[in-house]
Design a protein around this motif. Structure first.
Motif, PDB file in Angstrom:
ATOM      1  N   ILE A  82       2.293  -1.624   1.231  1.00 12.35           N
ATOM      2  CA  ILE A  82       2.264  -1.396   2.680  1.00 12.35           C
ATOM      3  C   ILE A  82       1.672  -0.021   2.984  1.00 12.35           C
ATOM      4  CG2 ILE A  82       3.713  -1.031   4.716  1.00 12.35           C
ATOM      5  CD1 ILE A  82       5.585  -3.175   3.634  1.00 12.35           C
TER       6      ILE A  82
ATOM      7  N   GLY B  46      -1.238  -1.499   4.569  1.00 10.34           N
ATOM      8  CA  GLY B  46      -0.614  -2.045   5.763  1.00 10.34           C
ATOM      9  C   GLY B  46       0.225  -3.273   5.482  1.00 10.34           C
ATOM     10  N   VAL B  47       0.962  -3.697   6.494  1.00  8.95           N
ATOM     11  CA  VAL B  47       1.907  -4.810   6.322  1.00  8.95           C
ATOM     12  C   VAL B  47       1.196  -6.132   6.065  1.00  8.95           C
ATOM     13  CG1 VAL B  47       3.729  -3.740   7.677  1.00  8.95           C
ATOM     14  CG2 VAL B  47       2.004  -5.129   8.828  1.00  8.95           C
ATOM     15  N   ASP B  48      -0.049  -6.271   6.486  1.00 11.91           N
ATOM     16  CA  ASP B  48      -0.767  -7.526   6.273  1.00 11.91           C
ATOM     17  C   ASP B  48      -1.084  -7.771   4.810  1.00 11.91           C
ATOM     18  OD1 ASP B  48      -0.736  -8.045   8.979  1.00 11.91           O
ATOM     19  OD2 ASP B  48      -2.700  -7.137   9.351  1.00 11.91           O
TER      20      ASP B  48
END
Length: 499
Positions: free
Chosen positions: A177, A181-183
């Motif tokens: 993350i 990032g969270v994706d």
């Protein structure tokens, strides 16, 4: 008569010196175990330097080897207690024997049957495309290793057995993350891992409780316990042997040979039948002359418990060594070749770091968690410990068949909780037990040494320590987020330092 001549001043000085030496020894003893751990970490750095000096990324690999050694020590200190704790708590074997057996079989499992190919992005948690840059990937794996090791270290210090798999999963997720990032996170995979927080301990506790219910009904609360034991203990030993044969065929020797699930079941069935044939005359001979009481039954379960501890340790070493060395192997591969690969082969020296580290961590720091699992959650005897060990193996087999991600730590500790909570319920609600106790109390009423009826406080006493239960559950719940948060912070720091 010759009077003994004493020198009070000299005696006092000698007493002071002896006291100081004793105090110094006690202080130094506290520094021995961490000192040995530090020596091992530096030895791993030297070994790594021997193998990688002159290669690309040698400094990074040496640093990663030290981190991997630290992780392996913490896995040994925390996770291995689940395999031998019940046997120690039930007094089937001493702590020293348990440490020796676990160390030998953990190392054997890791070196003989440890997985030689691991996913570089642990269990598909992070999209490889998101961390395709080698430098970013190395930083992420190092942050994941350090955060997982630090969290397990903290959990061991407070006396909470936690899942090392969940710790490294949280570490990888947090670093991923922070990096992309969270994706970048595969959230369905994370959801299935989160589900295992409930599935693992519930399945382990339920299966352990069912076997304990059978033992109480078929053996313990029978008028002739020894005759019932001659009939059913060989069956229980056969079940354990068959289950462990299936377990090892599926999980313990997968590096040596891949065994289909159906074949593993057939192997287990064959071993179960053979074990039953062998156990019948052995149990009949062991039970001769035993008194008709529960203390006698415990002797019949001691040897199976020792074998179960050894086999669980072997399977644990074969499977969980990758938690320590998987990310390390990924760092070595990436640093040497300059690319991120979906699969990597673990070098032998990396596997040795994990195997020796786990065993050394167990010997140096393992007794604390062994006592917690074996003694402090609930009182175990050989029959209850048998249920815990058998439940651990059966649950892993069922989970493998269903494709469920489960934690061996959660299963074993859940089984201990299951045994304790079942005993609480059974003590208050079993009509069979009540009839048995009433009948034998009447028979013993003329005996002056007969025990008085239990008081109301004794009847309401809880058999599972609620403080330990809440502490362990809390540690389980926060393992992934805590390791993820720490890993994300460490990744940012590493990228700032290396930039």
């Amino acid at each position: 008569m010759v009077e003994n001549y004493r020198k009070p001043t000299l005696d006092k000085d000698l007493d002071k010196i002896a006291t100081m030496e004793e105090a110094t020894g006690l202080i130094n003893r506290g520094f021995v175990t961490p000192g040995l751990a530090i020596v091992f970490i530096f030895l791993c750095a030297i070994i790594a330097a021997v193998f990688v000096t002159g290669q690309p990324g040698a400094v990074v690999i040496i640093a990663a080897a030290m981190i991997g050694a630290y992780m392996a020590l913490n896995i040994g200190a925390n996770d291995v207690a689940n395999n031998v704790g019940p046997a120690v708590g039930s007094q089937a074997m001493t702590l020293g024997v348990a440490l020796a057996i676990a160390a030998i079989f953990e190392s054997a499992g890791a070196l003989i049957a440890g997985g030689d190919v691991v996913s570089t992005i642990s269990k598909g948690i992070i999209d490889p495309v998101a961390v395709s840059d080698p430098n970013v990937f190395i930083s992420a794996m190092m942050a994941a290793l350090v955060s997982a090791a630090m969290w397990i270290h903290l959990a061991t210090w407070i006396g909470a057995p936690v899942s090392t798999t969940h710790s490294i999963v949280g570490g990888v997720m947090g670093a991923g993350i922070a990096a992309a990032g969270v994706d970048a996170v595969n959230w369905p995979t994370m959801a299935s891992i989160a589900a295992s927080w409930v599935i693992s301990p519930f399945m382990g506790g339920l299966i352990a409780a069912l076997f304990l219910a059978f033992i109480k009904t078929a053996i313990i609360y029978r008028d002739d316990k020894i005759a019932a034991a001659r009939r059913w203990v060989p069956v229980l030993i056969a079940i354990m042997s068959g289950v462990f044969a299936t377990y090892l065929a599926l999980k313990g020797v997968k590096k040596i040979v891949a065994v289909p699930f159906e074949m593993a079941l057939l192997i287990g069935l064959g071993v179960a039948v053979l074990s039953w044939l062998v156990a019948r005359p052995v149990i009949a001979r062991q039970s001769q002359g035993l008194e008709n009481r529960n203390q006698s039954l415990r002797k019949l379960f001691a040897l199976p418990l020792i074998f179960s501890a050894a086999l669980l340790s072997f399977a644990h070493g074969a499977n969980d060594v990758a938690n320590a060395v998987g990310p390390l192997a990924a760092i070595v591969h990436t640093a040497e070749l300059g690319e991120v690969a979906p699969k990597v082969v673990i070098p032998l020296w990396v596997m040795a770091v994990g195997a020796v580290g786990i065993s050394l961590g167990l010997l140096l720091f393992g007794p604390k968690l062994i006592r917690m699992v074996g003694n402090q959650i609930t009182k175990l005897n050989p029959m209850r410990a048998y249920c815990v060990a058998l439940s651990a193996a059966i649950t892993v087999i069922i989970a493998s068949w269903l494709g469920l991600p489960v934690s061996s730590t959660h299963i074993a500790v859940g089984a201990v909780f299951g045994v304790g909570f079942f005993r609480e319920w059974y003590t208050e609600n079993s009509s069979r037990r009540a009839e048995y106790v009433a009948r034998h109390r009447i028979n013993a009423s003329t005996d002056a040494s007969a025990k008085p009826a239990r008081s109301e406080d004794q009847r309401r006493r809880k058999l599972v320590r609620r403080s330990h239960f809440l502490q362990i559950i809390a540690a389980w719940v926060i393992t992934v987020p805590a390791a993820a948060l720490l890993s994300g912070i460490l990744f940012v720091v590493l990228r700032a330092v290396l930039a």
